[in-house]
Design a protein around this motif. Sequence first.
Motif, short mmCIF file in Angstrom:
data_model
loop_
_atom_site.label_atom_id
_atom_site.label_comp_id
_atom_site.label_asym_id
_atom_site.label_seq_id
_atom_site.Cartn_x
_atom_site.Cartn_y
_atom_site.Cartn_z
N SER A 70 -8.38 4.62 -2.85
CA SER A 70 -8.76 5.97 -3.24
C SER A 70 -10.00 5.90 -4.12
O SER A 70 -10.44 4.82 -4.49
CB SER A 70 -7.61 6.66 -3.99
OG SER A 70 -7.31 5.98 -5.19
N ARG A 71 -10.53 7.05 -4.48
CA ARG A 71 -11.70 7.06 -5.36
C ARG A 71 -11.61 8.25 -6.31
O ARG A 71 -10.97 9.26 -6.01
CB ARG A 71 -13.01 7.13 -4.55
CG ARG A 71 -13.18 8.40 -3.74
CD ARG A 71 -14.36 8.30 -2.80
NE ARG A 71 -14.52 9.53 -2.03
CZ ARG A 71 -15.09 9.58 -0.83
NH1 ARG A 71 -15.54 8.46 -0.26
NH2 ARG A 71 -15.21 10.72 -0.21
N ASP A 72 -12.23 8.08 -7.45
CA ASP A 72 -12.32 9.13 -8.46
C ASP A 72 -13.80 9.42 -8.66
O ASP A 72 -14.52 8.60 -9.24
CB ASP A 72 -11.66 8.67 -9.76
CG ASP A 72 -11.60 9.78 -10.79
OD1 ASP A 72 -12.57 10.57 -10.89
OD2 ASP A 72 -10.59 9.86 -11.50
N LEU A 80 -7.54 0.47 -5.78
CA LEU A 80 -6.65 -0.08 -4.77
C LEU A 80 -5.26 -0.17 -5.39
O LEU A 80 -5.01 -1.01 -6.26
CB LEU A 80 -7.11 -1.47 -4.30
CG LEU A 80 -6.30 -2.05 -3.14
CD1 LEU A 80 -6.52 -1.22 -1.87
CD2 LEU A 80 -6.69 -3.50 -2.88
N GLN A 81 -4.39 0.74 -5.00
CA GLN A 81 -3.00 0.72 -5.44
C GLN A 81 -2.23 -0.23 -4.54
O GLN A 81 -2.20 -0.05 -3.33
CB GLN A 81 -2.39 2.12 -5.38
CG GLN A 81 -0.94 2.18 -5.79
CD GLN A 81 -0.72 1.87 -7.25
OE1 GLN A 81 -1.46 2.34 -8.10
NE2 GLN A 81 0.29 1.06 -7.54
N MET A 82 -1.63 -1.24 -5.16
CA MET A 82 -0.94 -2.29 -4.41
C MET A 82 0.53 -2.25 -4.78
O MET A 82 0.90 -2.51 -5.93
CB MET A 82 -1.54 -3.66 -4.77
CG MET A 82 -3.07 -3.69 -4.69
SD MET A 82 -3.79 -5.15 -5.46
CE MET A 82 -3.34 -6.40 -4.28
N ASN A 83 1.38 -1.90 -3.82
CA ASN A 83 2.83 -1.83 -4.03
C ASN A 83 3.53 -2.87 -3.16
O ASN A 83 2.95 -3.40 -2.21
CB ASN A 83 3.34 -0.44 -3.68
CG ASN A 83 2.75 0.65 -4.55
OD1 ASN A 83 2.43 0.42 -5.72
ND2 ASN A 83 2.60 1.85 -4.01
N SER A 84 4.78 -3.13 -3.51
CA SER A 84 5.60 -4.08 -2.74
C SER A 84 4.83 -5.38 -2.50
O SER A 84 4.78 -5.89 -1.38
CB SER A 84 6.01 -3.46 -1.40
OG SER A 84 6.73 -2.26 -1.61
N LEU A 85 4.28 -5.90 -3.56
CA LEU A 85 3.43 -7.09 -3.44
C LEU A 85 4.22 -8.30 -2.96
O LEU A 85 5.40 -8.47 -3.29
CB LEU A 85 2.75 -7.38 -4.77
CG LEU A 85 1.55 -6.47 -5.07
CD1 LEU A 85 1.20 -6.48 -6.55
CD2 LEU A 85 0.35 -6.90 -4.24
N LYS A 86 3.53 -9.14 -2.18
CA LYS A 86 4.10 -10.35 -1.62
C LYS A 86 3.29 -11.55 -2.10
O LYS A 86 2.10 -11.40 -2.42
CB LYS A 86 4.05 -10.28 -0.09
CG LYS A 86 4.74 -9.08 0.52
CD LYS A 86 4.54 -9.05 2.03
CE LYS A 86 5.21 -7.85 2.65
NZ LYS A 86 5.04 -7.82 4.14
N PRO A 87 3.88 -12.73 -2.11
CA PRO A 87 3.12 -13.92 -2.51
C PRO A 87 1.83 -14.11 -1.71
O PRO A 87 0.83 -14.59 -2.25
CB PRO A 87 4.11 -15.05 -2.27
CG PRO A 87 5.45 -14.43 -2.48
CD PRO A 87 5.30 -13.04 -1.90
N GLU A 88 1.84 -13.72 -0.44
CA GLU A 88 0.64 -13.88 0.38
C GLU A 88 -0.47 -12.90 0.01
O GLU A 88 -1.58 -12.99 0.53
CB GLU A 88 0.98 -13.74 1.88
CG GLU A 88 1.76 -12.50 2.24
CD GLU A 88 3.26 -12.77 2.33
OE1 GLU A 88 3.80 -13.47 1.44
OE2 GLU A 88 3.88 -12.25 3.29
N ASP A 89 -0.19 -11.97 -0.88
CA ASP A 89 -1.25 -11.08 -1.39
C ASP A 89 -2.06 -11.75 -2.50
O ASP A 89 -3.05 -11.18 -2.97
CB ASP A 89 -0.64 -9.79 -1.93
CG ASP A 89 0.03 -8.95 -0.86
OD1 ASP A 89 1.09 -8.36 -1.16
OD2 ASP A 89 -0.50 -8.88 0.27
#
Length: 115
Positions: A70-72, A80-89
Amino acid sequence: QVQLVESGGGLVQAGGSLRLSCAASGIIVSANHMDWYQQAPGKQRELVASITSRGITNYADSVKGRFTISRDNAWNTVYLQMNSLKPEDTGVYLCNTVRGGYSYWGQGTQVTVSS
């Protein structure tokens, strides 16, 4: 002169969330195509998410449904909103834009996701 400054990275457990910021100067983010890339250890830099000047967003298949770009306009910043993060991220996340045929990069922000 175009400058991109990323922030917001850190160490988080799998399943957690982070919000990355890319503060821009020298350009107006709402008038430019802006991208977020991931540089994972030992891998090529990969496009994660993008937003066009019209606000159209696109995502890599690996992050669809978990990440939101998104942008403001008031702050001239892309997020960049990052949810449900995984180790591969895990990796360095970099902001990018192309202007006048030249590709501009920030210094990146480190994201580490522990399992």
